[in-house]
Design a protein around this motif. Structure first.
Motif, PDB file in Angstrom:
ATOM      1  N   ASP A  55       0.793  -1.227   0.000  1.00  0.00           N
ATOM      2  CA  ASP A  55       0.000   0.000   0.000  1.00  0.00           C
ATOM      3  C   ASP A  55       0.825   1.276   0.000  1.00  0.00           C
ATOM      4  N   ALA A  56       2.001   1.243   0.596  1.00  0.00           N
ATOM      5  CA  ALA A  56       2.742   2.498   0.756  1.00  0.00           C
ATOM      6  C   ALA A  56       4.226   2.257   0.983  1.00  0.00           C
ATOM      7  N   GLN A  57       4.969   3.306   0.729  1.00  0.00           N
ATOM      8  CA  GLN A  57       6.405   3.323   0.989  1.00  0.00           C
ATOM      9  C   GLN A  57       6.716   4.577   1.781  1.00  0.00           C
ATOM     10  N   ILE A  58       7.558   4.445   2.814  1.00  0.00           N
ATOM     11  CA  ILE A  58       7.923   5.597   3.629  1.00  0.00           C
ATOM     12  C   ILE A  58       9.429   5.701   3.729  1.00  0.00           C
ATOM     13  N   ASN A  59       9.892   6.917   3.945  1.00  0.00           N
ATOM     14  CA  ASN A  59      11.323   7.140   4.097  1.00  0.00           C
ATOM     15  C   ASN A  59      11.551   8.386   4.935  1.00  0.00           C
ATOM     16  N   LEU A  60      12.436   8.280   5.918  1.00  0.00           N
ATOM     17  CA  LEU A  60      12.855   9.410   6.749  1.00  0.00           C
ATOM     18  C   LEU A  60      14.372   9.457   6.736  1.00  0.00           C
ATOM     19  N   THR A  61      14.928  10.619   6.475  1.00  0.00           N
ATOM     20  CA  THR A  61      16.372  10.781   6.431  1.00  0.00           C
ATOM     21  C   THR A  61      16.785  12.011   7.226  1.00  0.00           C
ATOM     22  N   LEU A  62      17.742  11.823   8.123  1.00  0.00           N
ATOM     23  CA  LEU A  62      18.308  12.917   8.899  1.00  0.00           C
ATOM     24  C   LEU A  62      19.790  13.038   8.570  1.00  0.00           C
ATOM     25  N   PRO A  63      20.350  14.254   8.605  1.00  0.00           N
ATOM     26  CA  PRO A  63      21.768  14.433   8.264  1.00  0.00           C
ATOM     27  C   PRO A  63      22.680  13.955   9.396  1.00  0.00           C
ATOM     28  N   GLU A  64      23.822  13.430   9.046  1.00  0.00           N
ATOM     29  CA  GLU A  64      24.780  12.921  10.033  1.00  0.00           C
ATOM     30  C   GLU A  64      25.136  13.962  11.102  1.00  0.00           C
ATOM     31  N   PRO A  65      25.383  15.236  10.747  1.00  0.00           N
ATOM     32  CA  PRO A  65      25.766  16.220  11.776  1.00  0.00           C
ATOM     33  C   PRO A  65      24.692  16.478  12.826  1.00  0.00           C
ATOM     34  N   LEU A  76       4.971   9.077   9.780  1.00  0.00           N
ATOM     35  CA  LEU A  76       5.047   8.085   8.718  1.00  0.00           C
ATOM     36  C   LEU A  76       4.292   6.811   9.072  1.00  0.00           C
ATOM     37  N   THR A  77       4.301   6.433  10.351  1.00  0.00           N
ATOM     38  CA  THR A  77       3.533   5.277  10.787  1.00  0.00           C
ATOM     39  C   THR A  77       2.041   5.517  10.566  1.00  0.00           C
ATOM     40  N   ALA A  78       1.586   6.712  10.936  1.00  0.00           N
ATOM     41  CA  ALA A  78       0.182   7.069  10.726  1.00  0.00           C
ATOM     42  C   ALA A  78      -0.145   7.101   9.236  1.00  0.00           C
ATOM     43  N   PHE A  79       0.799   7.555   8.423  1.00  0.00           N
ATOM     44  CA  PHE A  79       0.591   7.616   6.979  1.00  0.00           C
ATOM     45  C   PHE A  79       0.371   6.222   6.403  1.00  0.00           C
ATOM     46  N   ASP A 118      -0.669   3.542   7.925  1.00  0.00           N
ATOM     47  CA  ASP A 118      -1.936   3.019   8.418  1.00  0.00           C
ATOM     48  C   ASP A 118      -3.098   3.583   7.600  1.00  0.00           C
ATOM     49  N   GLN A 119      -3.067   4.893   7.356  1.00  0.00           N
ATOM     50  CA  GLN A 119      -4.130   5.527   6.578  1.00  0.00           C
ATOM     51  C   GLN A 119      -4.100   5.075   5.122  1.00  0.00           C
ATOM     52  N   ALA A 120      -2.909   4.867   4.581  1.00  0.00           N
ATOM     53  CA  ALA A 120      -2.781   4.405   3.196  1.00  0.00           C
ATOM     54  C   ALA A 120      -3.456   3.048   3.021  1.00  0.00           C
ATOM     55  N   HIS A 121      -3.264   2.154   3.991  1.00  0.00           N
ATOM     56  CA  HIS A 121      -3.883   0.835   3.927  1.00  0.00           C
ATOM     57  C   HIS A 121      -5.405   0.957   3.917  1.00  0.00           C
ATOM     58  N   LYS A 122      -5.943   1.807   4.778  1.00  0.00           N
ATOM     59  CA  LYS A 122      -7.391   1.988   4.855  1.00  0.00           C
ATOM     60  C   LYS A 122      -7.944   2.617   3.572  1.00  0.00           C
ATOM     61  N   ASP A 123      -7.277   3.660   3.089  1.00  0.00           N
ATOM     62  CA  ASP A 123      -7.766   4.384   1.908  1.00  0.00           C
ATOM     63  C   ASP A 123      -7.737   3.512   0.662  1.00  0.00           C
ATOM     64  N   ARG A 124      -6.632   2.798   0.475  1.00  0.00           N
ATOM     65  CA  ARG A 124      -6.504   1.989  -0.739  1.00  0.00           C
ATOM     66  C   ARG A 124      -7.440   0.787  -0.703  1.00  0.00           C
ATOM     67  N   ALA A 125      -7.706   0.259   0.491  1.00  0.00           N
ATOM     68  CA  ALA A 125      -8.671  -0.836   0.608  1.00  0.00           C
ATOM     69  C   ALA A 125     -10.066  -0.361   0.210  1.00  0.00           C
ATOM     70  N   GLN A 126     -10.432   0.845   0.672  1.00  0.00           N
ATOM     71  CA  GLN A 126     -11.724   1.395   0.320  1.00  0.00           C
ATOM     72  C   GLN A 126     -11.804   1.705  -1.174  1.00  0.00           C
ATOM     73  N   GLU A 140      -8.400   1.697  -8.933  1.00  0.00           N
ATOM     74  CA  GLU A 140      -7.044   1.160  -8.845  1.00  0.00           C
ATOM     75  C   GLU A 140      -6.047   2.309  -8.955  1.00  0.00           C
ATOM     76  N   GLU A 141      -5.078   2.339  -8.076  1.00  0.00           N
ATOM     77  CA  GLU A 141      -4.106   3.424  -8.066  1.00  0.00           C
ATOM     78  C   GLU A 141      -2.756   2.904  -7.596  1.00  0.00           C
ATOM     79  N   PRO A 142      -1.678   3.623  -7.916  1.00  0.00           N
ATOM     80  CA  PRO A 142      -0.347   3.190  -7.470  1.00  0.00           C
ATOM     81  C   PRO A 142      -0.235   3.251  -5.955  1.00  0.00           C
ATOM     82  N   PRO A 143       0.735   2.544  -5.392  1.00  0.00           N
ATOM     83  CA  PRO A 143       0.976   2.646  -3.946  1.00  0.00           C
ATOM     84  C   PRO A 143       1.282   4.087  -3.551  1.00  0.00           C
ATOM     85  N   TYR A 144       0.908   4.461  -2.355  1.00  0.00           N
ATOM     86  CA  TYR A 144       1.209   5.777  -1.833  1.00  0.00           C
ATOM     87  C   TYR A 144       2.676   5.826  -1.378  1.00  0.00           C
ATOM     88  N   TYR A 145       3.198   7.030  -1.212  1.00  0.00           N
ATOM     89  CA  TYR A 145       4.531   7.164  -0.622  1.00  0.00           C
ATOM     90  C   TYR A 145       4.652   8.500   0.091  1.00  0.00           C
TER      91      TYR A 145
END
Length: 273
Positions: A52-62, A81-84, A86-94, A101-106
């Motif tokens: 249903d979805a792909q998530i990504n979080l990036t923080l800089p080394e410094p 992102l966790t909430a996102f 969860d909501q993506a699963h619900k929305d795409r199921a509906q 039909e739509e691509p996975p969310y991200y």
């Protein structure tokens, strides 16, 4: 990216939050001060995906140099992102049940350090959020961190309470028009777009480092698509030089500025691709 079943993904993320919360609330011994946030235990990245979805979080080394800021940005990003997902699963199921039909969310969140001065750390994030439709949303967040108090401070504190921003506001509008006209190859006024001219006091601001001395050489105003123009124009970054800042800076922070600003911008060049 390896796909992770939704149930396992959330169990893992929830466990991480519970472990962190337990560690934070552990009562210190009477003869010991509470231990500072252990930067080494907080990741710099978070990535996961499922059908249903792909998530990504990036923080800089410094960011590890500022454990409290590091922990805050990771925790807030993880929660969002966790909430996102969860909501993506619900929305795409509906939507699937409705025959849509739509691509996975991200949703991607990338934090960067714009500048550091003896007292301040200026950070910003660019977020791409797709939940169906013609295109993803692109948003920007900014945050100013005080090293001495180890807390966030409002950007407006950089300026005098009585500061008059009329000259800076006019400059911002002119620069947006100039950049738009450059991209379009023809003159286009701000009024012709249907968008209002930006106000400096309401803009997302980041410090820009000086070429020498460890101070800030300028302030850049960052505008996401739809802030000052249509989505197709992309983001804008307008530099406000010190010549316009001298009369509005609060005495408390005036010594954090000085020198010529680097030529690099915070946002990536929209024409670089």
């Amino acid at each position: 990216m390896r796909h992770i079943p939704t149930r396992k993904l959330f169990a893992g993320l929830a466990l991480g939050v519970l472990v962190a919360a337990s560690a934070c609330h552990k009562k210190p011994k009477d003869d010991q001060a509470a231990a500072p946030v252990a930067a080494a235990t907080v990741p710099l990245t978070l990535a996961a995906s499922n059908p249903d979805a792909q998530i990504n979080l990036t923080l800089p080394e410094p960011i590890r140099l500022y454990p409290e800021l590091h922990a805050r940005l990771f925790k807030e990003g993880q929660s969002a992102l966790t909430a996102f997902m969860d909501q993506a699963h619900k929305d795409r199921a509906q939507n699937s049940a409705d025959g849509i039909e739509e691509p996975p969310y991200y949703h991607s969140i990338v934090w960067k350090i714009a500048a550091q001065t003896p007292r301040l750390v200026s950070v910003f994030s660019e977020e791409d959020d797709y939940q169906g439709g013609a295109h993803p949303n692109h948003t920007i967040q900014t945050l100013l961190w005080d090293k001495t108090t180890k807390t966030e401070i409002a950007t407006k504190r950089l300026f005098k309470a009585s500061a008059d921003f009329k000259a800076i506001d006019a400059y911002l509008c002119h620069q947006v028009e100039a950049e738009r006209s450059k991209r379009a190859g023809e003159p286009i006024s701000q009024s012709g777009t249907g968008f209002a001219c930006p106000k400096f006091a309401d803009s997302r601001l980041v410090l820009i480092p000086a070429t020498t001395g460890g101070t800030a050489g300028a302030i850049d105003a960052l505008y996401a698509p739809y802030d000052v123009g249509p989505y197709a124009e992309g983001p804008y970054e307008i530099r406000v030089p010190q010549t316009l800042l001298g009369d509005v800076l609060a005495p408390e922070f005036a010594d954090q500025f000085g020198g010529e600003a680097v030529k690099d911008q915070a946002l990536s060049d929209p024409d670089a691709e």
